[in-house]
Design a protein around this motif. Structure first.
Motif, PDB file in Angstrom:
ATOM      1  N   THR A  54       0.813  -1.401   0.190  1.00 45.48           N
ATOM      2  CA  THR A  54      -0.070  -0.006  -0.048  1.00 45.48           C
ATOM      3  C   THR A  54       0.877   1.170  -0.130  1.00 45.48           C
ATOM      4  O   THR A  54       0.802   2.206  -1.045  1.00 45.48           O
ATOM      5  CB  THR A  54      -0.848  -0.057   1.167  1.00 45.48           C
ATOM      6  OG1 THR A  54      -1.882  -1.203   1.146  1.00 45.48           O
ATOM      7  CG2 THR A  54      -1.953   1.246   1.230  1.00 45.48           C
TER       8      THR A  54
ATOM      9  N   ILE B 204       1.083   3.970  -3.085  1.00 43.43           N
ATOM     10  CA  ILE B 204       0.974   5.390  -2.920  1.00 43.43           C
ATOM     11  C   ILE B 204       2.197   6.264  -3.170  1.00 43.43           C
ATOM     12  O   ILE B 204       2.093   7.256  -3.868  1.00 43.43           O
ATOM     13  CB  ILE B 204       0.357   5.841  -1.536  1.00 43.43           C
ATOM     14  CG1 ILE B 204      -0.867   5.223  -1.124  1.00 43.43           C
ATOM     15  CG2 ILE B 204       0.624   7.271  -1.176  1.00 43.43           C
ATOM     16  CD1 ILE B 204      -1.502   5.169   0.149  1.00 43.43           C
TER      17      ILE B 204
ATOM     18  N   ASP C  62      -8.049   2.291  -4.281  1.00 46.91           N
ATOM     19  CA  ASP C  62      -7.683   1.302  -3.082  1.00 46.91           C
ATOM     20  C   ASP C  62      -8.969   0.055  -3.574  1.00 46.91           C
ATOM     21  O   ASP C  62      -9.882   0.170  -3.166  1.00 46.91           O
ATOM     22  CB  ASP C  62      -8.126   1.927  -1.936  1.00 46.91           C
ATOM     23  CG  ASP C  62      -7.567   0.901  -0.585  1.00 46.91           C
ATOM     24  OD1 ASP C  62      -7.500  -0.283  -1.068  1.00 46.91           O
ATOM     25  OD2 ASP C  62      -7.672   1.637   0.474  1.00 46.91           O
TER      26      ASP C  62
ATOM     27  N   CYS D 263      -5.472   3.181   2.392  1.00 44.71           N
ATOM     28  CA  CYS D 263      -5.059   4.235   1.391  1.00 44.71           C
ATOM     29  C   CYS D 263      -5.426   5.397   2.153  1.00 44.71           C
ATOM     30  O   CYS D 263      -4.714   6.363   2.185  1.00 44.71           O
ATOM     31  CB  CYS D 263      -5.218   3.948   0.195  1.00 44.71           C
ATOM     32  SG  CYS D 263      -4.337   2.792  -0.978  1.00 44.71           S
TER      33      CYS D 263
END
Length: 222
Positions: free
Chosen positions: A54, A58, A75, A83
């Motif tokens: 994750t 990002i 997400d 997220c």
């Protein structure tokens, strides 16, 4: 190895730090991963939980947004979406509400604190996440989003825990597999790659995450 969400973002580190440089290197690798043109829709997944997929998704999106590209993070880990926590946004409404027809695309796309970076959160936890993310509607949504964004990065559940990522891997231009460099076993990595290959997914590469930078093998960089 950051424990806080704030410290997990590449923008919280100096531009010349090893963390920032690592993500710029990953950006370059993605841009050069295909001969014809760079992949525009990329799925980030891992073999098991806790490998850092994750934060990797990002931060990759952030460095792409910093080159003035219009970037979207989706997400798609509907069971344990996070997220929104890292980017400091509310969880609802999100992808679940979009796929079930409760909200429109315009209602779930939200701006973040980073210029040019947008997010579709996970939304409510549905009873059957695989059915939603693997649906024809998900494919149609991605087709529409390609017209609005330069790059789309999707965070999905781990491969061994659920089949969501395999369904999504058939809708994207490529997959980045995130691996915990200190804990993931070779067997887990082999199984994850085997599942992606079975789905005929295009594996762009593997990110070796959470390595010990004090190890002699990496120390030469400084």
């Amino acid at each position: 190895g950051a424990n806080s969400h704030d410290n997990a973002l590449v923008v919280s580190h100096p531009p010349l730090s090893l963390v920032a440089e690592s993500y710029r290197s990953l950006q370059t690798s993605i841009l050069l991963s295909q001969a014809e043109e760079p992949p525009r829709v990329v799925l980030f997944t891992s073999g098991c939980r806790g490998e850092g997929k994750t934060a990797t998704a990002i931060n990759t999106a952030i460095v792409f947004a910093q080159m003035e590209a219009r970037v979207l993070v989706i997400d798609a880990d509907l069971r344990r979406s996070s997220c929104h926590e890292i980017l400091g946004l509310a969880r609802n409404p999100g992808l679940t509400e979009l796929l079930t027809g409760q909200r429109t695309l315009e209602e779930v796309i939200r701006p973040t604190m980073t210029d040019n970076l947008f997010l579709i959160t996970g939304g409510a936890i549905p009873p059957d996440p695989v059915k939603l993310v693997g649906s024809q509607k998900m494919h149609e949504i991605l087709t529409r989003l390609r017209e609005q964004f330069d790059y789309i990065f999707i965070d999905s559940p781990p491969l061994i825990a659920a089949s969501d990522a395999l369904r999504l891997s058939t809708m994207v231009d490529g997959v980045v597999l995130v691996v915990n460099g200190q804990e993931t076993t070779r067997d887990v990595l082999k199984e994850a790659c085997s599942r992606l290959q079975y789905a005929q997914a295009k594996i762009l590469g593997v990110v070796l995450n959470r390595v010990d930078m004090n190890n002699g093998d990496y120390g030469y960089y400084h």
